[in-house]
Design an enzyme around this catalytic site. Structure first.
Site, short mmCIF file in Angstrom:
data_model
loop_
_atom_site.label_atom_id
_atom_site.label_comp_id
_atom_site.label_asym_id
_atom_site.label_seq_id
_atom_site.Cartn_x
_atom_site.Cartn_y
_atom_site.Cartn_z
N ASN A 10 26.14 9.77 30.50
CA ASN A 10 26.50 11.02 31.18
C ASN A 10 26.98 12.12 30.24
OD1 ASN A 10 28.93 9.81 30.59
ND2 ASN A 10 29.87 10.23 32.58
N CYS A 11 26.97 11.88 28.94
CA CYS A 11 27.37 12.90 27.97
C CYS A 11 26.27 13.96 27.86
CB CYS A 11 27.60 12.22 26.61
SG CYS A 11 27.82 13.37 25.23
N ASP A 12 26.64 15.23 27.96
CA ASP A 12 25.66 16.31 27.91
C ASP A 12 24.87 16.33 26.61
OD1 ASP A 12 26.26 17.17 30.47
OD2 ASP A 12 27.66 18.73 29.81
#
Length: 115
Positions: A10-12
């Site tokens: 979920n890290c951009d």
């Protein structure tokens, strides 16, 4: 050997790296820090290659939430211990291509790696 992208789904920044790899037709394996962790030997290799200052994510909320004494007098050994305890403190993503690693994501660096 297949390149490996280390990170958190979920890290951009990890998402941007994955999109770049997909758009450029690069097959890769994904290693999720949250689910699989990261071992001491791997962290020590990354720290030796890039310096703990690069590998330790001091901008993230996990690091910032640490008590002041945990952040004091940081060195390579202490940084590795912090990252082992909380893998989300490892800078993301780390790309491993045949033992050569890149920390973080910049399209121009990935372009140079994959020529």
């Amino acid at each position: 050997m297949l390149p490996t992208l280390y990170g958190i789904p979920n890290c951009d920044t990890v998402k941007k790296a994955r999109v770049w790899l997909d758009q450029h037709g690069v097959a890769y394996g994904f290693h999720d820090y949250k689910k699989l962790g990261v071992d001491r030997a791997t962290l020590e290799e990354w720290v030796a290659a890039h310096g703990w200052e690069t590998v330790l994510n001091r901008a993230g909320t996990t690091f910032r939430a640490l008590p002041p004494e945990a952040k004091a007098d940081l060195d390579a050994g202490k940084a590795v211990e912090l990252m082992l305890a909380q893998p989300s403190m490892v800078k993301r993503p780390v790309l491993d291509v045949d033992g050569r690693t890149t920390v973080g994501f910049k399209p121009e660096i990935y372009a140079a790696v994959f020529g």
